[in-house]
Write an enzyme that holds these catalytic residues in place. Sequence first.
Site, PDB file in Angstrom:
ATOM      1  N   GLU A 190       0.696  -0.849   0.011  1.00 32.06           N
ATOM      2  CA  GLU A 190      -0.123   0.108   0.242  1.00 32.06           C
ATOM      3  C   GLU A 190       0.847   1.458   0.432  1.00 32.06           C
ATOM      4  O   GLU A 190       0.946   2.387  -0.785  1.00 32.06           O
ATOM      5  CB  GLU A 190      -0.774   0.042   1.068  1.00 32.06           C
ATOM      6  CG  GLU A 190      -1.451   1.201   1.160  1.00 32.06           C
ATOM      7  CD  GLU A 190      -2.978   1.174   2.434  1.00 32.06           C
ATOM      8  OE1 GLU A 190      -2.938   0.084   3.234  1.00 32.06           O
ATOM      9  OE2 GLU A 190      -3.083   2.329   2.581  1.00 32.06           O
TER      10      GLU A 190
ATOM     11  N   ARG B 134       2.454  31.602 -19.619  1.00 31.80           N
ATOM     12  CA  ARG B 134       1.548  32.707 -19.478  1.00 31.80           C
ATOM     13  C   ARG B 134       3.106  33.725 -18.898  1.00 31.80           C
ATOM     14  O   ARG B 134       4.195  33.027 -18.159  1.00 31.80           O
ATOM     15  CB  ARG B 134       1.788  32.351 -18.133  1.00 31.80           C
ATOM     16  CG  ARG B 134       1.191  33.451 -16.563  1.00 31.80           C
ATOM     17  CD  ARG B 134       0.045  34.284 -16.697  1.00 31.80           C
ATOM     18  NE  ARG B 134      -0.378  34.867 -15.781  1.00 31.80           N
ATOM     19  CZ  ARG B 134      -1.666  35.723 -16.079  1.00 31.80           C
ATOM     20  NH1 ARG B 134      -2.885  35.174 -15.958  1.00 31.80           N
ATOM     21  NH2 ARG B 134      -1.253  37.072 -14.970  1.00 31.80           N
TER      22      ARG B 134
ATOM     23  N   HIS C 143       1.286  29.039 -10.635  1.00 32.88           N
ATOM     24  CA  HIS C 143      -0.251  29.310 -11.695  1.00 32.88           C
ATOM     25  C   HIS C 143      -0.689  30.395 -10.809  1.00 32.88           C
ATOM     26  O   HIS C 143      -1.863  30.776 -12.028  1.00 32.88           O
ATOM     27  CB  HIS C 143      -1.409  27.939 -11.582  1.00 32.88           C
ATOM     28  CG  HIS C 143      -0.905  26.573 -12.364  1.00 32.88           C
ATOM     29  ND1 HIS C 143       0.056  25.960 -11.752  1.00 32.88           N
ATOM     30  CD2 HIS C 143      -1.586  26.690 -13.552  1.00 32.88           C
ATOM     31  CE1 HIS C 143      -0.065  24.676 -12.880  1.00 32.88           C
ATOM     32  NE2 HIS C 143      -0.299  25.668 -13.671  1.00 32.88           N
TER      33      HIS C 143
END
Lengths: 381, 266
Positions: free
Chosen positions: A243, A269, A339
């Site tokens: 896991e 950008r 961002h």
Amino acid sequence: MIAPPFTPEHDLFRQNLRTYVERELAPHALEWDEAGIFPREVFRGLAELGALGVNYPEEVGGSGGDYWHVVVLAEELVRSHNSGVNMGILVQAQIATPIIEEIGTAEQKREFLAPALAGDKIAALGISEPDTGSDVANIKTTARRVGDDYVINGAKMWITNGTRADFITLAVRTGGAGYGGISLLTFPTDAKGFSVSKKLEKVGNLSSDTALLFFEDCRVPVRYLLGEEDAGFYHIMTNFQGERLVASIGAVAGMQQMVEDAIRYGNERGAFGKPLVKFQVWRHKLVEHLTSIEAARWLTYRACDLFARKEPAVKEISMSKLFAGDLMQRVVYDCMQLHGGMGYVVETPIARAFRDVRLLTIGGGTSEIMKEIIAKLVPGF
Amino acid sequence: MKILTTVKRVEDYESKIKVRPDQTWIVTEGVNYRANPFDEIAVEEALRLRDANMPSEVVVVSVGPAAAATEIRSGLAMGADRGILVKHDAFVDSDGVARLLQKVIEQEKPDLVLMGKQAVDVDDNVAGQLVAEYLGWGQATFASKKESLESPEEKAKKPGLKLSADKKSVQAAREVDGGLEVLEVQLPAIVTVDLRLNVPRYASLPNIMKAKKKPIQELTPQGLSVDVTPKVKVLKVEPPPARTAGIKVPDVATLVQKLHAEAKVI
């Protein structure tokens, strides 16, 4: 191992899986997060690719691959941009089912494992309880032997796939206190007295259903016992390794994707007349992260190599989850920051990742638990 | 029946392609490769035709370096029966490929050859036509399908090409301006396939593992007595012009005016 042993078969699996994930899963990322669930068909679709049975033998409905195919699976799933789906799938394929393959009877494999690998039955792993997470030795859910049945009472918490699982690989107390009194069994959720008490509202992984489950005098036949009575603890500890390892692999691949997305966005950008990536502050920050991610990748591959060869790997797996999980918090922070405003709206993948990655230092054993495990395996403490 | 399909190893369309500084070709380092998507459609169609007309066999052929075996394996993992690699490391032009395929086809004697209408790397769109010419066979190019991709037929995985009852001819619908043209060609024939013929299946991991055991025969241009010295020379490769920055217009009237006066599109 100098390089990961990816063969042309691993590459082809990766290519097909990537196309599938990008075409069939990624376009729904936002929609499934908003719905708080992803369609059952996703299990079936991935099963058809052989992605659920990835490293299981063909006799039980598996694909006959090796652990490096699991690595490919965990790496490519991140392209869905939906951590909830990835978690649901990995629970199905690598977390709730390996124990059945390892110690299950032929009948248990036929009844539970094969349909899970075919995507026909949804699987969950039931270990954590409201009062117990990694401290498995203290679970309180009991299974009392009555004739040819076990009568189960208790509760399980944070169960992924919990609201719609068809069966649960369940940890119960059959004996006295401590780790020596724990057993595992396959528990069909149509048993009388079983109830999904609550779907938990989580910070992230929104498309994955996580539940609080109750067991009230649920009867299951003794033949559903996995392995020997009171011998479950060891298998649970081993299962944790798989896991944690798929979590680390997914974390590394996820971070790589975040930085690549950030570089792409930083090229598009601009600010004050030049693209963001031309600002040294961002360039340096991003390559620092790429360097750390590379280190995390090789630590994880090292753990994979040991795990695949069935060598002791607890220390390396714990280290890789600790390192990748903690690193991911910083990587997501900076990629989201790059961002700007777009990073704050949830339709941008990095915004959703910001919520989702918090799980990496919590789920499957917290970073603190990882440190305790590592400390026990290092001489001198 | 025996169906032969061709698969070309091409640059992955998701790779970022850069032109070499000397402009002779593209930078190949760090580029991922995959099977030409149109060829995958050809393989898919071959498999559907085979499964609807058993017993049949699907053979996947590629021309390229040793690494092109990977794309053959990809076809085998989809379900094709065996592969043939015509191994050649250097550049082969479309005519060379067609002449090599002619020889392979003469050896294999398939009833039908399915090829992608073009490869997405150089988009020449001539190999299939040349093979038909060299063999003197009939051809149908750009085979497509009337139904939408999501039609029930699509899901039922039925072939888009219609084989006649006597298996002596095949019907193909091809896209032409403003509609579809349906051709019937005598077998053996060359059919090149277009985008909308089918949706290729994914290769599952069990099938990828099984494909490992399927045979790939290796041939060479020398062995086939074909001179593959290119007749076409690539003089220069140029990247598309870089996109210039867009502009913002204040209102619709200005937009219309600019589209008319500057862009000259309306």
